[in-house]
Design an enzyme around this catalytic site. Structure first.
Site, PDB file in Angstrom:
ATOM      1  N   TYR A 113     -16.615  16.344 -16.224  1.00 62.25           N
ATOM      2  CA  TYR A 113     -17.023  14.939 -16.154  1.00 62.25           C
ATOM      3  C   TYR A 113     -18.074  14.748 -15.055  1.00 62.25           C
ATOM      4  CZ  TYR A 113     -16.637   9.999 -14.878  1.00 62.25           C
ATOM      5  OH  TYR A 113     -16.916   8.699 -14.539  1.00 62.25           O
ATOM      6  N   ASP A 166      -7.385  18.685 -14.939  1.00 66.78           N
ATOM      7  CA  ASP A 166      -7.689  17.353 -15.470  1.00 66.78           C
ATOM      8  C   ASP A 166      -7.248  17.349 -16.933  1.00 66.78           C
ATOM      9  OD1 ASP A 166      -8.812  15.069 -16.605  1.00 66.78           O
ATOM     10  OD2 ASP A 166     -10.657  15.199 -15.431  1.00 66.78           O
ATOM     11  N   ARG A 225       0.844  -1.191   0.000  1.00 67.93           N
ATOM     12  CA  ARG A 225       0.000   0.000   0.000  1.00 67.93           C
ATOM     13  C   ARG A 225       0.884   1.248   0.000  1.00 67.93           C
ATOM     14  NH1 ARG A 225      -1.118   2.253   4.455  1.00 67.93           N
ATOM     15  NH2 ARG A 225      -1.516   0.342   5.638  1.00 67.93           N
ATOM     16  N   LYS A 268      -8.073   6.017 -19.627  1.00 66.19           N
ATOM     17  CA  LYS A 268      -8.343   6.488 -20.976  1.00 66.19           C
ATOM     18  C   LYS A 268      -7.083   6.385 -21.843  1.00 66.19           C
ATOM     19  CE  LYS A 268     -12.337   7.642 -19.096  1.00 66.19           C
ATOM     20  NZ  LYS A 268     -12.261   7.615 -17.628  1.00 66.19           N
TER      21      LYS A 268
END
Length: 380
Positions: free
Chosen positions: A99, A171, A47, A196
């Site tokens: 978005y 973004d 982690r 993406k």
């Protein structure tokens, strides 16, 4: 290194010491042996850090001309980490065309924790200053925006954010670092849904951040470790693999995007076409200045603005696939009002142009003639 070389070698100085493998191995492990308490090779628990994820994070930092990279389990997990820099009473100014998942995270989760959001049009950067006050801590920008492809002047917004000592996060998912590098234009944080274009093959879900400032990076690393929404080693490997062809894919996405946008602009049934490369596109001159090319995302509306006709169109497509998401090698089509932006109320959607007939295309890397023929037959 020039950009095309950095997609392959950027941040990847070390050949794996175990067997000299050219690609970073997938370290599918949760923990690491120690010779004595604290005696380890830089990794204790996956982690907190994993060699495969670390290789990806270095690659992301290199592509965005940053010093530090972070990889998360999704794009929204990456945005969530940014918002955890804030505290109750802080305010965020966000573009009003963004978005739907980001809008939902802002309004349905973080508003409940006492953070206030202002959703404003940013096509004129100076408009932002009307909403800044002593509580403003973050400006959130998408450019090109999803799904209207609005272009926001990053350099101008960065000047405003620095004047008022707020963070600026961009973004950069639609553009990718191949087309624009917001840190060089004055942003503090760059975010990508690596699901993406960075992954590029529709086979992974991930989010990444890149920053230059060490203090800011340390705060984000703490949140990444403390909240635990990390990217796994298999997914990190897939995005690393995808990045190595980013420059090749983006060139074809841009070429095909241009062909599709020009075809739609001349079709008698099409009303408006949204693609930053069209001279008629709002802020086209800014896109020319801050982007290397104009990308493979194209949105359009039809003259009747008919919901049944929009649904019929996407159902008739054969080469384009009706699906959520974007940025893969295959061409996808979506209906934002009922898919990606369904979480935004209808009245709010229509104010920013997301009408019932709006179709968003993620133009892939197929032969442009096949794509245009498919659009032609579906439009009828």
């Amino acid at each position: 290194m020039k950009f095309n070389t950095r997609t392959i070698h950027g941040g990847q100085e070390d050949i794996d010491p175990a067997y000299n493998s050219v690609m970073p191995p997938i370290y599918q492990t949760s923990t690491y042996a120690q010779s004595t308490p604290g005696g380890h090779e830089g990794f204790e628990y996956s982690r907190s850090g994993n060699p495969t994820r670390s290789a990806l994070e270095k690659s992301i930092a290199s592509l965005e001309n940053g010093n530090y990279g972070l990889a998360f389990g999704s794009g929204l997990a990456a945005i969530d980490a940014i918002l955890k820099l804030l505290k109750p009473g802080d305010e965020v100014i966000s573009t009003n065309d963004l978005y739907g998942g980001t809008f939902r995270l802002f309004t349905k989760i973080f508003e409940g924790f006492g953070i206030k959001f202002h959703f404003v049009g940013m096509s004129e950067a100076q408009n932002i200053e009307n909403y800044i006050n002593k509580n403003t801590k973050l400006i959130w920008v998408e450019t090109p925006t999803n799904p209207m492809m609005n272009i926001i002047n990053i350099e101008a917004v960065a000047e405003i954010s620095k004047k008022h000592q707020t963070l600026l996060a961009v973004d950069n998912t639609f553009a990718t670092p191949y087309l624009q590098q917001p840190l060089d234009l004055g942003a503090d944080i760059v975010m990508h849904s690596a699901t993406k274009y960075l992954g590029g093959h529709s086979d992974v879900v991930m989010g990444v951040l890149a920053v230059k400032d060490k203090e800011l990076a340390n705060k984000l690393y703490f949140i990444q470790n403390a909240s635990g929404a990390i990217a796994g080693p298999q997914d990190s490997f897939l995005v690393l693999r995808g990045i190595k062809t980013l420059h090749l894919r983006m060139q074809r996405h841009c070429e095909n995007g241009k062909a599709v946008a020009e075809f739609l602009s001349n079709h008698p049934k099409v009303d408006k076409v949204y693609w930053p490369g069209l001279p008629s596109h709002p802020n086209h001159d800014i896109a020319k200045k801050q982007m290397k090319d104009f990308g493979g995302m194209v949105s359009f509306t039809t003259k009747n603005n008919s919901l049944p006709e929009a649904i019929s169109f996407v159902e008739k497509l054969k080469v384009f696939t009706l699906a959520e998401s974007l940025g893969g090698v295959e061409s996808l089509a979506g209906h934002p009002a009922s898919m990606t932006h369904a979480s935004i109320p209808k009245e709010g959607r229509e104010k920013i142009g997301i009408v019932d007939s709006l179709i968003r295309l993620s133009v892939g890397v197929e032969d442009e003639r096949d794509l245009i023929e498919d659009l032609k037959q579906a439009l009828g």
